[in-house]
Write a protein that holds these residues in place. Sequence first.
Motif, PDB file in Angstrom:
ATOM      1  N   SER A   8       0.668  -1.079   0.035  1.00  0.00           N
ATOM      2  CA  SER A   8       0.125  -0.046   0.128  1.00  0.00           C
ATOM      3  C   SER A   8       0.898   1.218  -0.168  1.00  0.00           C
ATOM      4  O   SER A   8       1.791   1.388   0.783  1.00  0.00           O
ATOM      5  CB  SER A   8      -0.808   0.096   1.241  1.00  0.00           C
ATOM      6  OG  SER A   8      -1.322   1.383   1.441  1.00  0.00           O
ATOM      7  N   ASP A  35      -4.669   4.028  -1.647  1.00  0.00           N
ATOM      8  CA  ASP A  35      -5.802   4.219  -0.537  1.00  0.00           C
ATOM      9  C   ASP A  35      -6.433   5.576  -0.913  1.00  0.00           C
ATOM     10  O   ASP A  35      -5.609   6.649  -0.335  1.00  0.00           O
ATOM     11  CB  ASP A  35      -5.348   3.969   0.581  1.00  0.00           C
ATOM     12  CG  ASP A  35      -5.175   2.545   1.037  1.00  0.00           C
ATOM     13  OD1 ASP A  35      -3.755   2.281   1.302  1.00  0.00           O
ATOM     14  OD2 ASP A  35      -5.997   1.876   1.007  1.00  0.00           O
ATOM     15  N   PRO A 141     -11.320   0.903   7.587  1.00  0.00           N
ATOM     16  CA  PRO A 141     -10.555   1.660   6.730  1.00  0.00           C
ATOM     17  C   PRO A 141     -10.261   3.000   7.266  1.00  0.00           C
ATOM     18  O   PRO A 141     -11.209   3.515   7.942  1.00  0.00           O
ATOM     19  CB  PRO A 141     -11.464   1.813   5.387  1.00  0.00           C
ATOM     20  CG  PRO A 141     -12.770   1.062   6.009  1.00  0.00           C
ATOM     21  CD  PRO A 141     -12.670   0.363   7.169  1.00  0.00           C
ATOM     22  N   GLY A 145      -1.131   0.972   9.719  1.00  0.00           N
ATOM     23  CA  GLY A 145      -0.684   0.649  11.271  1.00  0.00           C
ATOM     24  C   GLY A 145      -1.634   0.167  12.129  1.00  0.00           C
ATOM     25  O   GLY A 145      -1.281   0.271  13.377  1.00  0.00           O
ATOM     26  N   ASP A 175      -6.608  -6.587   3.545  1.00  0.00           N
ATOM     27  CA  ASP A 175      -5.938  -5.416   3.767  1.00  0.00           C
ATOM     28  C   ASP A 175      -6.200  -4.832   5.133  1.00  0.00           C
ATOM     29  O   ASP A 175      -7.181  -4.475   5.571  1.00  0.00           O
ATOM     30  CB  ASP A 175      -6.590  -4.443   2.808  1.00  0.00           C
ATOM     31  CG  ASP A 175      -6.094  -3.086   2.963  1.00  0.00           C
ATOM     32  OD1 ASP A 175      -6.404  -2.124   2.091  1.00  0.00           O
ATOM     33  OD2 ASP A 175      -5.120  -2.654   3.733  1.00  0.00           O
ATOM     34  N   ILE A 178      -1.479  -6.531   7.880  1.00  0.00           N
ATOM     35  CA  ILE A 178      -1.045  -7.953   7.460  1.00  0.00           C
ATOM     36  C   ILE A 178       0.746  -7.819   7.447  1.00  0.00           C
ATOM     37  O   ILE A 178       1.060  -6.619   6.957  1.00  0.00           O
ATOM     38  CB  ILE A 178      -1.379  -7.979   5.843  1.00  0.00           C
ATOM     39  CG1 ILE A 178      -2.935  -8.198   5.882  1.00  0.00           C
ATOM     40  CG2 ILE A 178      -0.428  -9.391   5.215  1.00  0.00           C
ATOM     41  CD1 ILE A 178      -3.480  -9.405   6.344  1.00  0.00           C
TER      42      ILE A 178
HETATM   43  C1  DX5 Z   1      -6.640   1.269   5.537  1.00  0.00           C
HETATM   44  C2  DX5 Z   1      -5.754   0.857   4.567  1.00  0.00           C
HETATM   45  C3  DX5 Z   1      -4.656   0.123   5.439  1.00  0.00           C
HETATM   46  C4  DX5 Z   1      -3.581   0.215   4.310  1.00  0.00           C
HETATM   47  C5  DX5 Z   1      -2.519  -0.920   4.876  1.00  0.00           C
HETATM   48  O1  DX5 Z   1      -7.829   1.980   5.084  1.00  0.00           O
HETATM   49  O2  DX5 Z   1      -6.263   0.360   3.704  1.00  0.00           O
HETATM   50  O3  DX5 Z   1      -5.253  -1.017   5.656  1.00  0.00           O
HETATM   51  O4  DX5 Z   1      -3.690  -0.127   3.017  1.00  0.00           O
HETATM   52  O5  DX5 Z   1      -1.886  -0.644   5.972  1.00  0.00           O
HETATM   53  P1  DX5 Z   1      -1.431  -1.499   7.056  1.00  0.00           P
HETATM   54  O6  DX5 Z   1      -0.553  -2.646   6.333  1.00  0.00           O
HETATM   55  O7  DX5 Z   1      -0.189  -0.680   7.810  1.00  0.00           O
HETATM   56  O8  DX5 Z   1      -2.430  -1.964   8.036  1.00  0.00           O
END
Ligand code: DX5
Length: 221
Positions: A8, A35, A141, A145, A175, A178
Motif C-alpha cells: 500500500s 488508498d 478503513p 498501522g 488489507d 498484514i
Molecule cells: C486502511 C488502509 C490500510 C493500508 C494497509 O484503510 O487500506 O489497511 O492499505 O496498511 P497496514 O498494512 O499498515 O495496515
Amino acid sequence: MQPLIVPSVLSADFSRLGEACVELERAGADRLQWDVMDGHYVPNLTFGPEVIASCRDLVSCEFEAQLMCDRPEELLPRYAEAGCDWIIVHPETLRQPHRTYQHIRELGCRVGVGLSPATPVMVLEHVLDLVDMVLVMTVSPGFGGQEYLVSMEPKIARVRAMIDRSGHEIDIEVDGGINPSTITGAAHAGANVFVSGSSIAAADDQAAAIKELRRLAATAG
Ligand code: DX5
C-alpha cells in the motif's frame, strides 16, 4: 493460485512518492494499492487521480485504487484515466452497486468489492458475475498501522466458500495489519492477495520483506 503481495502506498514517504513506487516495484510488488480517502466515508484524506497519474509511467506494475469515498460513481472515469487497472468500491457508498460494477468494467478496469469489517458478505449475492476481487478489510478503513482483526478470518472463509460455489474466478484480497505474524491466518482462511503497508514500509530490506510474506502465504496450507 500463487499468492500476490500488494504494497500500500499509504505507508510510503509522501515527499518522494514516485521513487517509493519505483522501489516497491523493484522489491517485487505484484501491484500497488492506492488508498483513496475523501475525509467523509473515512476520517482521512489522501490521493486525487492526478497524484496517481503522476506516478503511472514510472512503473509497469498494475495499480489498484481503493475508493474509500462518498459517491465514488462520480470519480470512476478519473481514476481509470489516471491509470488504475483495478477499482475497488465499498457497497455502502453506492446508490446502484450493480450498475457501478458494470461501469467499472466498461471503463476497462477490474472490479473490486471492499467489505469493511461490519459489512455482511450477502452484499456479494447477485453480483459475483461482475466481480474480479473481493477485498475483506481486516481493519476499519482509514489509516495504516492498525491492529489486524483476527475476527475477520471466518468472514474470509465464508467469502471463499461463496466464490467456490459460484464457479467464478474471483480473488480474495485482505488489507489491514498484514505482516509476517498475521498473513498465515488470512491465507489459511482463504485469501490469496495480500495488501501490506506499514510492515513493508518499516522493513530495511523491502525485497526480503515481500519475499517472506509471499513465502508465508504460500506455505500457509
Ligand atoms: C486502511 C488502509 C490500510 C493500508 C494497509 O484503510 O487500506 O489497511 O492499505 O496498511 P497496514 O498494512 O499498515 O495496515
